[in-house]
Design an enzyme around this catalytic site. Structure first.
Site: not given
Length: 261
Positions: A49, A60
């Site tokens: 990924e 994130d």
């Protein structure tokens, strides 16, 4: 058949869950990020990924945000995504998914992005900030090109939304372990197990759990009920602190947690 689903099936045939490893592209530089992804695949990741850096990575945590800032400062450009996928796919036989926020895809052109990703050897996209009901162009492009569509399901998702995600996703459904941003957590939210059960009820064959998974023990706990475990922050930290060799060691340790009893 979906290359991603085939990789998950192959892991199951070996008596283990799938190990999906995330790395940001362009960190600490483009070539090292390519070498790191290759090493991650060679050290036990069943699926890669890869995240192109984005100026506003709202999903994130700190470790990945810092890597993203460094990659952008180093001059990463959109076209580098396809360069990286092409080289990685030529060196290892592991499906490569690109995890991207949606705005860069729209700016690039949905069909153009899909065509360039296929040409580079990519397997599909994970799209954290777009839902199937807003993704008609991407669904059409992915059906035309055979790319996988990985949408996210959260513990707060309604049954109606889970049904929509189940119908639209291919490869696997990215099952969010807990609400919040990516990063390591001392304990995973038990809601992940319940969410996988709800997805099964909607016909999802492959549900892989991500966000907060950082140890072999947590990987083992996840693959007890899910089809795979997704690890990001722990791998990025290992790359930051120990280079490609440190990343490989961390990946091998995490992969060891995928064996099912």
């Amino acid at each position: 058949m979906s290359r991603v689903a085939a990789a998950i099936d192959a892991a199951h045939a070996e008596g283990r869950g799938a190990f999906i490893g995330y790395l940001p592209l362009g960190y600490p530089d483009l070539q090292t990020s390519i070498d790191a992804a290759v090493s991650l695949a060679e050290s036990g990741a069943d699926i890669l990924e890869l995240g192109p850096p984005y100026s506003d990575p709202v999903m994130d945590g700190t470790v990945i945000q810092e890597a993203t800032v460094a990659a952008l400062a180093g001059g990463f450009r959109m076209r580098d995504t396809f360069t990286a996928v092409r080289e990685i796919s030529a060196r290892v036989d592991v499906p490569v998914l690109v995890m991207t926020y949606w705005n860069p895809v729209m700016q690039y052109g949905v069909d153009r992005y899909a065509d360039d990703l296929v040409a580079a050897g990519g397997a599909g996209l994970i799209t954290p900030d777009i839902t199937p009901d807003a993704a008609a162009d991407w669904i059409a492009a992915s059906e035309r090109t055979g790319l996988d569509r990985v949408f996210l399901a959260a513990p707060t998702s309604t049954d109606e939304r889970l049904e929509m995600i189940a119908r639209a996703s291919t490869g696997f459904v990215y099952t969010v372990s807990t609400m919040g941003i990516t990063g390591e957590r001392a304990e995973l939210d038990a809601a992940a197990r319940a969410l996988v059960g709800r997805l099964r009820a909607h016909g999802v064959e492959n549900a892989c759990v991500g966000i907060g998974i950082s140890t072999p023990e947590q990987v083992a706990g996840v693959v007890d009920y899910a089809d795979g475990a997704i690890v990001g922050t722990a791998l990025v930290r290992a790359l930051r602190d120990g280079g490609v060799e440190g990343l490989a060691a961390e990946a091998r340790a995490l992969a060891a947690g995928t064996a099912r009893s």
